[in-house]
Design an enzyme around this catalytic site. Sequence first.
Site, short mmCIF file in Angstrom:
data_model
loop_
_atom_site.label_atom_id
_atom_site.label_comp_id
_atom_site.label_asym_id
_atom_site.label_seq_id
_atom_site.Cartn_x
_atom_site.Cartn_y
_atom_site.Cartn_z
N ASP A 129 0.86 -1.19 0.00
CA ASP A 129 0.00 0.00 0.00
C ASP A 129 0.89 1.23 0.00
OD1 ASP A 129 -2.26 1.55 0.04
OD2 ASP A 129 -2.62 1.33 2.20
N HIS A 136 -3.34 14.08 0.27
CA HIS A 136 -3.59 13.21 1.42
C HIS A 136 -2.43 13.31 2.42
CE1 HIS A 136 -4.83 9.82 3.86
NE2 HIS A 136 -3.68 9.20 3.63
N GLU A 200 -10.48 4.17 3.22
CA GLU A 200 -9.53 4.89 2.39
C GLU A 200 -9.86 4.57 0.94
OE1 GLU A 200 -5.48 4.21 3.75
OE2 GLU A 200 -5.73 5.78 5.28
N GLU A 202 -9.03 4.10 -2.62
CA GLU A 202 -7.78 3.83 -3.34
C GLU A 202 -8.07 3.09 -4.64
OE1 GLU A 202 -4.50 2.37 -1.09
OE2 GLU A 202 -5.25 3.13 0.84
N ASP A 234 -9.25 0.55 1.68
CA ASP A 234 -8.33 0.18 2.75
C ASP A 234 -8.95 0.61 4.08
OD1 ASP A 234 -6.12 -0.43 4.29
OD2 ASP A 234 -5.02 1.37 3.74
N ARG A 238 -8.71 4.16 13.02
CA ARG A 238 -7.77 5.26 13.31
C ARG A 238 -7.27 5.28 14.75
NH1 ARG A 238 -6.18 6.07 8.32
NH2 ARG A 238 -7.86 6.73 6.95
N GLN A 241 -4.72 2.53 15.03
CA GLN A 241 -3.56 2.96 14.23
C GLN A 241 -2.73 4.02 14.97
OE1 GLN A 241 -4.74 4.63 10.43
NE2 GLN A 241 -2.63 5.00 9.78
N LYS A 254 -5.02 -1.66 10.21
CA LYS A 254 -5.26 -1.80 8.77
C LYS A 254 -5.55 -3.24 8.35
CE LYS A 254 -3.92 2.38 7.31
NZ LYS A 254 -4.71 3.22 6.41
N THR A 258 -9.34 -5.44 3.79
CA THR A 258 -9.14 -4.55 2.65
C THR A 258 -10.03 -5.08 1.53
OG1 THR A 258 -6.81 -4.27 3.29
CG2 THR A 258 -7.42 -3.56 1.07
N GLU A 364 -9.89 12.71 6.94
CA GLU A 364 -9.70 14.04 6.36
C GLU A 364 -11.02 14.80 6.26
OE1 GLU A 364 -7.60 11.56 3.36
OE2 GLU A 364 -6.78 13.51 2.76
CA CA Z 1 -4.00 3.07 2.64
#
Ligand code: CA
Length: 415
Positions: A129, A136, A200, A202, A234, A238, A241, A254, A258, A364
Amino acid sequence: MTTATHLESWVPVGFGSDFPIQNLPYGVFADAEGERCGVAIGEVIVDLARAEAAGLFTSTGLRHGTFRQNSLNTFLGHSRGVWSAVRGRVTEMLTAGNEQGIAFARAHNVMIDHPVRLRLPVTIGDYVDFYSSQQHAINVGRMFRPDGDPLLPNWKRLPVGYHGRAGTIIPSGTPIKRPHGQMRGPTGPLFGASEKLDIELEVGFITGAGPQLGTPIPVDEAEHHIFGMCLVNDWSARDIQAWEYVPLGPFLGKSFATSISPWIVPLEALEPFRVSGTAQDPVPLPYLQEQKRQGVAIDLTVDLSPVGSPPTTIIATSFTNMYWTMAQQLAHATINGATTRPGDLYASGTVSGPTPDQFGSLLEQSWNGTRDLTLSDGSTRTYLEDGDTIRISARCDIEGAVPIGFGECKGTVAG
Ligand code: CA
């Protein structure tokens, strides 16, 4: 092979379909006959196993039994020439006016239009990843290092990335169980269900075979090893993490899940949508300098649907925002001699654009939980609640080309 714009199929393809004859993405499906590989067109699937058994791919160099399998890996292990020849045969069979193609498809029951289950298209051996969207990286830097430069010194020098957990990559539609774990508390660590479950947005690429161990892939040859692209979510916890990531980076925040979309869009189908890559300043080291620097114009959308409520589009952005190209990512990932194998997945990193509605994660969008997002049913979110469904979709649509899409990558938080 880039399929001509004017080409149409005898298979009905609705206006605005993601899967016209110009696309022909690959996946794996299952019905009473078992699992096998297929290609999507309109609302139906071309059964590649039956087509292969009936001789459609004779003299293409395809090895016997490639498509009667539960993954695309054997096909991905073939050369680019075989990928292209197979795509050519499928395109030819499906082309409007090809009476022989219609007769072949009917005689061998090649078109599957009854309900099937879509599987994970690829058995993924290794998963990387990246972190290749400048916006970002700047957003995360501003949130977590407000007093410093938002970009760390290495960010514009190399495509930052980490190795993820291949075994928990799951097909679209698989429920997401809210992970439990350790997180920071006021006086010490707490244990419990994540309260900051995030997404996320992606896009990933899937590789074919690479050179032997110890042999880097040159940046200008990197795309020869890339078969196609898919959508990636993904999922990220948080709070887990934030507590665990120092100093080795993402781990259990994470690795619980996925999601990827079931259809792999071949790079050949994306040819009309290639655009100049973002300018890079400073110029990267020679092994990352490309003769022809190209991104892909993919419009990306994320919808959030609470239980019983209609979807709200929470993110709309473009893959053209990426700072590092796929070729640079693959060249960098192999510059130390590491191998890449058929079916490895390289995800782009969260795709964020310059304005808040283009930010590719709830981290975000909610600015680390300090701003509420209001949904169309009036409810608000900072992070995901149980029952929320996230749907990523993507289209390529530029002047002079028939638009194509990626289908969807979906998941519901099961709690
Ligand atoms: Ca990611």
